[in-house]
Design an enzyme around this catalytic site. Structure first.
Site, PDB file in Angstrom:
ATOM      1  N   ASP A  99      -2.224  18.422 -26.498  1.00 15.86           N
ATOM      2  CA  ASP A  99      -2.527  17.091 -26.006  1.00 15.86           C
ATOM      3  C   ASP A  99      -1.249  16.596 -25.343  1.00 15.86           C
ATOM      4  O   ASP A  99      -0.175  16.652 -25.945  1.00 15.86           O
ATOM      5  CB  ASP A  99      -2.865  16.212 -27.218  1.00 15.86           C
ATOM      6  CG  ASP A  99      -3.761  15.055 -26.886  1.00 15.86           C
ATOM      7  OD1 ASP A  99      -3.600  14.496 -25.795  1.00 15.86           O
ATOM      8  OD2 ASP A  99      -4.602  14.711 -27.726  1.00 15.86           O
TER       9      ASP A  99
ATOM     10  N   ASP B 291      -4.098  13.225 -21.643  1.00 14.64           N
ATOM     11  CA  ASP B 291      -4.427  11.894 -22.136  1.00 14.64           C
ATOM     12  C   ASP B 291      -4.479  10.874 -20.998  1.00 14.64           C
ATOM     13  O   ASP B 291      -3.636  10.891 -20.089  1.00 14.64           O
ATOM     14  CB  ASP B 291      -3.319  11.474 -23.124  1.00 14.64           C
ATOM     15  CG  ASP B 291      -3.610  10.168 -23.813  1.00 14.64           C
ATOM     16  OD1 ASP B 291      -4.515  10.157 -24.666  1.00 14.64           O
ATOM     17  OD2 ASP B 291      -2.939   9.160 -23.503  1.00 14.64           O
TER      18      ASP B 291
ATOM     19  N   GLU C  38      -8.898  13.302 -19.962  1.00 12.66           N
ATOM     20  CA  GLU C  38      -9.581  12.136 -20.525  1.00 12.66           C
ATOM     21  C   GLU C  38      -9.789  11.134 -19.394  1.00 12.66           C
ATOM     22  O   GLU C  38      -8.825  10.569 -18.866  1.00 12.66           O
ATOM     23  CB  GLU C  38      -8.695  11.535 -21.624  1.00 12.66           C
ATOM     24  CG  GLU C  38      -9.433  10.540 -22.473  1.00 12.66           C
ATOM     25  CD  GLU C  38      -8.513   9.670 -23.302  1.00 12.66           C
ATOM     26  OE1 GLU C  38      -8.954   9.229 -24.356  1.00 12.66           O
ATOM     27  OE2 GLU C  38      -7.367   9.412 -22.901  1.00 12.66           O
TER      28      GLU C  38
ATOM     29  N   HIS D 146     -10.743  11.717 -32.551  1.00 12.66           N
ATOM     30  CA  HIS D 146      -9.844  10.881 -33.358  1.00 12.66           C
ATOM     31  C   HIS D 146      -9.901   9.400 -32.949  1.00 12.66           C
ATOM     32  O   HIS D 146      -9.284   8.574 -33.608  1.00 12.66           O
ATOM     33  CB  HIS D 146      -8.416  11.414 -33.238  1.00 12.66           C
ATOM     34  CG  HIS D 146      -7.897  11.275 -31.840  1.00 12.66           C
ATOM     35  ND1 HIS D 146      -8.406  12.007 -30.788  1.00 12.66           N
ATOM     36  CD2 HIS D 146      -6.952  10.456 -31.313  1.00 12.66           C
ATOM     37  CE1 HIS D 146      -7.788  11.652 -29.679  1.00 12.66           C
ATOM     38  NE2 HIS D 146      -6.903  10.721 -29.968  1.00 12.66           N
ATOM     39  N   ASP D 147     -10.571   9.081 -31.857  1.00 11.73           N
ATOM     40  CA  ASP D 147     -10.697   7.680 -31.421  1.00 11.73           C
ATOM     41  C   ASP D 147     -12.088   7.116 -31.708  1.00 11.73           C
ATOM     42  O   ASP D 147     -12.341   5.944 -31.417  1.00 11.73           O
ATOM     43  CB  ASP D 147     -10.482   7.574 -29.902  1.00 11.73           C
ATOM     44  CG  ASP D 147      -9.056   7.872 -29.490  1.00 11.73           C
ATOM     45  OD1 ASP D 147      -8.141   7.625 -30.286  1.00 11.73           O
ATOM     46  OD2 ASP D 147      -8.872   8.357 -28.354  1.00 11.73           O
TER      47      ASP D 147
HETATM   48  C1  NOJ Z   1      -6.250   8.139 -25.696  1.00 12.65           C
HETATM   49  C2  NOJ Z   1      -5.929   8.748 -27.021  1.00 12.65           C
HETATM   50  O1  NOJ Z   1      -6.966   9.602 -27.419  1.00 12.65           O
HETATM   51  C3  NOJ Z   1      -5.693   7.601 -27.976  1.00 12.65           C
HETATM   52  O2  NOJ Z   1      -5.616   8.017 -29.306  1.00 12.65           O
HETATM   53  C4  NOJ Z   1      -4.451   6.871 -27.534  1.00 12.65           C
HETATM   54  O3  NOJ Z   1      -4.285   5.724 -28.327  1.00 12.65           O
HETATM   55  C5  NOJ Z   1      -4.542   6.441 -26.072  1.00 12.65           C
HETATM   56  N1  NOJ Z   1      -5.085   7.448 -25.212  1.00 12.65           N
HETATM   57  C6  NOJ Z   1      -3.185   6.062 -25.544  1.00 12.65           C
HETATM   58  O4  NOJ Z   1      -2.385   7.195 -25.360  1.00 12.65           O
END
Ligand code: NOJ
Length: 538
Positions: free
Chosen positions: A98, A194, A245, A309-310
């Protein structure tokens, strides 16, 4: 369509701080991951996606990097990372890292220099303005933070401690490319990039009509120039896999990122499901799948996932984590693994782990949730009510430690876990799953094996036979005369699915189901709650 290893792969996401703690400090670590690699390999997955483990003050759990060339102490050190990579490869798997290049930590030496004076050579490496506009960031009420020392504001799309890099600056881009080569030269197999749709900012930062609709942060003109340059200078020189992402994209926009003729990324995560669909919305979900299939098929590649994880664990958010937890977890797995795109498994999903509800905000760690809580309470809202409103979508739902067994702290750590373990670990854990032949775990294993043996599951065309049905999802995948039918009853009740003539007139043979038997009469499939079936049609 071009066949590639990453289209055929199944990816397993390791949120290492919650995976396995080898030294008792309460955080999972890279050594812990090494010790559990056989577990991951036995599931049958091909690729591990490792969440950020670079040096970081850890305000946003590693997404605030202060040194791209070091491993954070909690995770281990570079020698352990190198060993991890070696051990992953030894087991025939691949590792993608990542990587966060939209922003750094405010503790990164580049930012420390940049903020030190207006004429510092690194001033322009970040985004500084005399006046803020009205934009909100993902995590705070403003994207701008005033800096006393030089009397200007810097820009941050996420937390105050995560200043955005200025991608217009060529030196910044070159430094980032150099760093990417450093990791690729070590032999890693790619990147999960990311917040990659945020790299370009709009000219002049115009005020937004509705600052709460933060789409203005993403997909701005220039982002594709940066990605094509990154591809030209870095990515194309390695046999790797990249997934970006990309928030707030339509399939048309998405294709610009992953079009096979575009030389940018291989695949993307769009968020029409996780970010934009808070609870299960079947008709909408089907429309999303169809639109993305029609938009990308034969031209670019998609990803399939319902949590990470989000995002709250899928069985809690989109399924039934109570009465039908096991059936529901298996149905959702079937969905993710049989829709077009590369499937992702988020650690613990394969044993049907669920979300949590902690009683106090103090038990939560997620910066997004905590900032929002503080903002709302400061407005005078009732704290209990605010907490309740934030619980379902808190990112900590999926970040609680992996449940390995029924011993204290679920066998995750001998110390105090950095985030509380889900109290249901005595019933839901790996040890139990491995001992039960009907567990969610073994169902995942079968799904993954099916993918390995049947190209139709990867390269088959997709057709939805149930567009307007709110409960049943029935679709086919077809390749070179091989035709599969997937039927899912995403609902707490029984339903009968009457096969359309076209599908009823051929023989069918059950390849996988999540009940021990099959109930059907002629063309009527009697589907029980959360029942999932995969048929081969002859
Ligand atoms: C996306 C990530 O998956 C998340 O966990 C993070 O807080 C934000 N981008 C900022 O980097």
């Amino acid at each position: 369509m071009k066949r590639t290893w990453w289209k055929e792969a199944v990816v397993y996401q390791v949120y290492w701080r919650s995976f396995f703690d080898s030294n008792g400090d309460g955080y999972g670590d890279l050594e812990g991951l090494i010790q559990k690699l056989d577990y991951i390999r036995d599931l049958g997955v091909d690729v591990i996606w490792l969440n950020p483990c670079y040096e970081s003050p850890d305000k946003d759990n590693g997404y605030d990097i202060s040194d791209y060339y070091r491993i954070m102490d909690k995770a281990g050190d570079m020698a352990t990372f190198d060993r991890l990579l070696h051990e992953v490869h030894k087991r025939g798997m691949k590792l993608i890292m990542d990587l966060v290049v939209n922003h750094t930590s405010d503790q990164h030496p580049w930012f420390i220099e940049s903020r030190s004076s207006k004429d510092n050579p690194k001033r322009d490496w970040y985004i500084w303005r005399d006046k803020p506009n009205n934009w909100r960031s993902y995590f705070t009420p403003s994207t701008w933070e005033y800096d006393e020392q030089t009397g200007q504001y810097y820009f941050h799309s996420f937390a105050v401690e995560q200043p955005d890099l200025n991608w217009e600056n060529e030196e910044v881009r070159e430094e980032i490319y150099k760093m990417m080569r450093f990791w690729l030269d070590k032999g890693i197999d790619g990147f999960r990039l990311d917040a990659i749709a945020l790299l370009a900012k709009p000219e002049g930062f115009p005020d937004a009509e509705n600052p709460y609709d933060i789409r203005y942060l993403t997909n701005n003109p220039g982002v594709h120039d940066y990605l094509q340059e990154m591809h030209e200078k870095v990515l194309k020189h390695y046999d790797i896999f990249t997934v970006g992402e990309v928030a707030f994209v339509s399939p048309e926009e998405g294709l610009k990122y992953v079009g096979e003729d575009r030389n940018e990324l291989h695949t993307l995560f769009h968020f029409e499901v996780c970010d934009e669909m808070p609870t299960w919305d079947p008709i909408r979900f089907k429309q999303i799948q169809k639109r993305w299939y029609e938009g990308l098929w034969g031209k670019g590649w998609n990803s399939q996932f319902l949590n990470n994880h989000d995002h709250t664990r899928q069985v809690t958010r989109y399924g039934n984590d109570k009465q039908f937890r096991v059936e529901s977890a298996k149905l959702l797995a079937t969905l993710v693994h049989t829709l077009p795109g590369t499937p992702y498994i988020y650690q613990g999903e394969e044993i049907g782990m669920t979300g949590v509800k902690f009683d106090s905000i103090d038990d939560y760690n997620d910066i997004a949730m905590k900032n929002k809580y503080a903002e709302e309470v400061a407005k005078g809202r009732d704290p209990k009510e605010v907490l309740e409103s934030l619980q379902l979508l808190s990112r900590d739902n999926s970040r609680t430690p992996m449940q390995w067994d029924d011993s204290e702290n679920a066998g995750f750590t001998t110390g105090t876990p950095w985030l509380k373990v889900n109290p249901n670990y005595k019933e839901i854990n790996v040890k139990q799953a491995l001992a039960d032949p009907n567990s969610v775990y073994y169902y995942y294993k079968k799904l993954i094996q099916l993918r390995k043996q049947n190209p139709v599951m990867v390269y088959g065309t997709f057709r939805d036979f149930s567009e307007h049905d709110p409960y049943i999802y029935a679709y086919t995948r077809e390749l070179d005369g091989v035709r599969w039918l997937i039927v899912l009853n995403h609902c707490d009740n029984d339903n009968v699915y009457e096969l359309p003539q076209e599908l009823a007139s051929v023989d069918r043979h059950l390849l996988l189901g999540n009940y021990t038997d099959v109930k059907e009469e002629g063309s009527a499939l009697h589907m029980r709650p959360h029942e999932a079936r995969i048929y081969a049609l002859q």
